[in-house]
Design a protein around this motif. Structure first.
Motif, short mmCIF file in Angstrom:
data_model
loop_
_atom_site.label_atom_id
_atom_site.label_comp_id
_atom_site.label_asym_id
_atom_site.label_seq_id
_atom_site.Cartn_x
_atom_site.Cartn_y
_atom_site.Cartn_z
N ALA A 6 23.86 36.96 15.21
CA ALA A 6 22.81 36.22 14.51
C ALA A 6 21.64 35.97 15.46
CB ALA A 6 23.36 34.88 14.01
N LEU A 7 20.44 36.02 14.91
CA LEU A 7 19.27 35.64 15.71
C LEU A 7 19.38 34.17 16.04
CD1 LEU A 7 16.44 37.51 13.79
CD2 LEU A 7 17.50 38.15 15.97
N ARG A 8 18.93 33.81 17.22
CA ARG A 8 19.06 32.44 17.69
C ARG A 8 17.72 31.73 17.70
NH1 ARG A 8 21.89 33.47 23.17
NH2 ARG A 8 20.39 35.15 23.13
N ALA A 9 17.77 30.41 17.55
CA ALA A 9 16.56 29.59 17.55
C ALA A 9 16.78 28.36 18.42
CB ALA A 9 16.21 29.16 16.13
N SER A 10 15.70 27.89 19.00
CA SER A 10 15.73 26.68 19.82
C SER A 10 14.57 25.79 19.37
CB SER A 10 15.58 27.09 21.29
OG SER A 10 15.60 25.98 22.12
N PRO A 11 14.76 25.02 18.29
CA PRO A 11 13.67 24.20 17.75
C PRO A 11 13.14 23.17 18.76
CG PRO A 11 15.49 24.34 16.20
CD PRO A 11 15.97 24.91 17.50
N TYR A 12 11.85 22.91 18.66
CA TYR A 12 11.16 21.97 19.54
C TYR A 12 10.40 20.97 18.68
CZ TYR A 12 7.63 20.29 22.83
OH TYR A 12 6.82 19.50 23.59
N VAL A 13 10.60 19.68 18.97
CA VAL A 13 9.97 18.60 18.20
C VAL A 13 9.24 17.66 19.15
CG1 VAL A 13 10.43 16.57 16.76
CG2 VAL A 13 11.69 18.67 16.37
N ARG A 14 8.01 17.33 18.77
CA ARG A 14 7.24 16.36 19.55
C ARG A 14 6.34 15.60 18.59
NH1 ARG A 14 2.22 16.16 21.41
NH2 ARG A 14 1.85 14.68 23.08
N LEU A 15 6.44 14.30 18.61
CA LEU A 15 5.60 13.45 17.77
C LEU A 15 4.44 12.95 18.62
CD1 LEU A 15 5.36 12.21 14.96
CD2 LEU A 15 6.63 10.25 15.80
N SER A 16 3.25 13.27 18.20
CA SER A 16 2.05 12.89 18.94
C SER A 16 1.87 11.38 18.97
CB SER A 16 0.83 13.54 18.29
OG SER A 16 -0.36 13.04 18.84
N ARG A 17 1.28 10.91 20.03
CA ARG A 17 0.95 9.48 20.10
C ARG A 17 -0.07 9.11 19.02
NH1 ARG A 17 0.19 8.82 26.55
NH2 ARG A 17 2.39 8.87 27.07
N ALA A 18 -0.80 10.10 18.55
CA ALA A 18 -1.82 9.87 17.52
C ALA A 18 -1.22 10.00 16.13
CB ALA A 18 -2.97 10.85 17.71
#
Length: 66
Positions: A6-18
């Motif tokens: 299976a293709l692999r994924a590495s999700p990235y999450v960042r909530l801006s201060r704004a």
């Protein structure tokens, strides 16, 4: 299965201060990305979450994956 990995994924999450009312919560973003991975047949191998680190800092832990 045909023996293909299976293709692999590495999700990235960042909530801006704004962030404001139009932005999602970090958990909402994680949920959306996991649904996207599932719909595309991607295997999540890691989840990266930056908690308030400035996006201009390239050496932040969540970005580096450490």
């Amino acid at each position: 299965m045909t023996g293909r990995r299976a293709l692999r994924a590495s999700p990235y999450v960042r909530l801006s201060r704004a962030a404001d009312d139009r932005n999602l919560s970090k958990q909402g973003m994680v949920d959306d990305l996991r649904r996207l991975c599932a719909s595309q047949g991607l295997l999540e191998v890691a989840l990266h979450v930056d908690d308030g680190a400035s996006g201009s800092i390239r050496n932040r832990p969540g970005f580096r994956g450490c």
